[in-house]
Design an enzyme around this catalytic site. Structure first.
Site, short mmCIF file in Angstrom:
data_model
loop_
_atom_site.label_atom_id
_atom_site.label_comp_id
_atom_site.label_asym_id
_atom_site.label_seq_id
_atom_site.Cartn_x
_atom_site.Cartn_y
_atom_site.Cartn_z
N LEU A 36 -2.45 1.78 -7.13
CA LEU A 36 -1.18 0.96 -6.56
C LEU A 36 -1.83 -0.33 -6.65
O LEU A 36 -2.60 -0.79 -5.90
CB LEU A 36 -0.60 1.53 -5.30
CG LEU A 36 0.97 1.36 -5.17
CD1 LEU A 36 1.86 1.68 -6.04
CD2 LEU A 36 1.06 2.18 -3.68
N ASP A 37 -1.02 -1.53 -7.29
CA ASP A 37 -1.23 -2.78 -7.05
C ASP A 37 -1.56 -3.36 -5.71
O ASP A 37 -0.84 -2.99 -4.69
CB ASP A 37 -0.53 -3.78 -7.91
CG ASP A 37 -0.46 -3.15 -9.60
OD1 ASP A 37 -1.57 -2.93 -10.01
OD2 ASP A 37 0.66 -3.40 -10.32
N ARG A 38 -2.24 -4.40 -5.54
CA ARG A 38 -2.50 -5.05 -4.40
C ARG A 38 -1.11 -5.37 -3.63
O ARG A 38 -0.63 -5.23 -2.41
CB ARG A 38 -3.27 -6.17 -4.34
CG ARG A 38 -3.32 -6.97 -3.05
CD ARG A 38 -4.21 -8.47 -3.18
NE ARG A 38 -3.34 -9.13 -4.15
CZ ARG A 38 -2.30 -9.80 -3.96
NH1 ARG A 38 -1.42 -9.76 -2.93
NH2 ARG A 38 -1.87 -10.43 -5.02
#
Length: 179
Positions: free
Chosen positions: A39-41
């Site tokens: 899950l992207d930052r």
């Protein structure tokens, strides 16, 4: 072991901090688990972690087509043409996306305040869109929405397969039964 973790905004989906961003090591997660997918930052929500390599593959590999549900707060108000395009799949630089489910929805009852807050602009209306897809191209939801003219300003993954964020506050985790 399978862990459901509600990843806050601006936390990396890895156990080592990088570039000044906090990582998973600061949340008291059990030793030996690792993320099943990413899950992207700048995205929030459900991140599954496991200590079982086979389970990790069944969760994260596109060949198993685990449905993932996302809530995207987009700039503007998507019309039916834009929603139809998302549902039929859109052409991105790395290829055509698979068909998915996409619909405009009311603000989710369960949504928490984000830290930092989403920037509010009086001249642009924001709309929540619920998307359910089973592939996982890099930053796919953001790129899909942008391709139909509605950039994402907040992205929350609600569920992966049968697991969701019910009663799980940001930064908290719980052990769950397998996939």
């Amino acid at each position: 072991m399978l862990i459901a973790f509600n990843k806050p905004m601006n936390v990396l989906s890895q156990f080592t901090s990088e570039g000044g961003w906090p990582a998973l090591d600061g949340f008291g997660l059990p030793k030996g688990v690792y993320a099943a997918g990413r899950l992207d930052r700048d995205s929030e929500g459900l991140l599954l972690l496991t200590d079982d390599g086979g389970l990790q593959a069944r969760i994260s590999s596109p060949k198993f087509k685990k449905p993932k549900v996302y809530y995207a707060l987009v700039e503007g108000v998507p019309d039916q043409t834009a929603l139809d395009a998302l549902q039929n799949g859109v052409r991105l630089k790395d290829g055509q996306t698979a068909p998915c489910k996409a619909e405009a929805v009311d603000v989710p009852e369960w949504i928490w305040d984000r830290d930092p807050p989403v920037r509010v602009r009086k001249s642009i209306t924001d709309t929540w869109v619920r998307l359910s897809l089973s592939e996982g191209k890099n930053r796919q939801v953001r790129r899909m929405c942008a391709s139909v003219g509605f950039p994402v300003v907040r992205l929350v993954r609600w569920s992966v397969g049968p697991h969701d964020l019910t009663d799980l506050a940001p930064g908290k985790w719980r052990e769950v039964v397998g996939v």
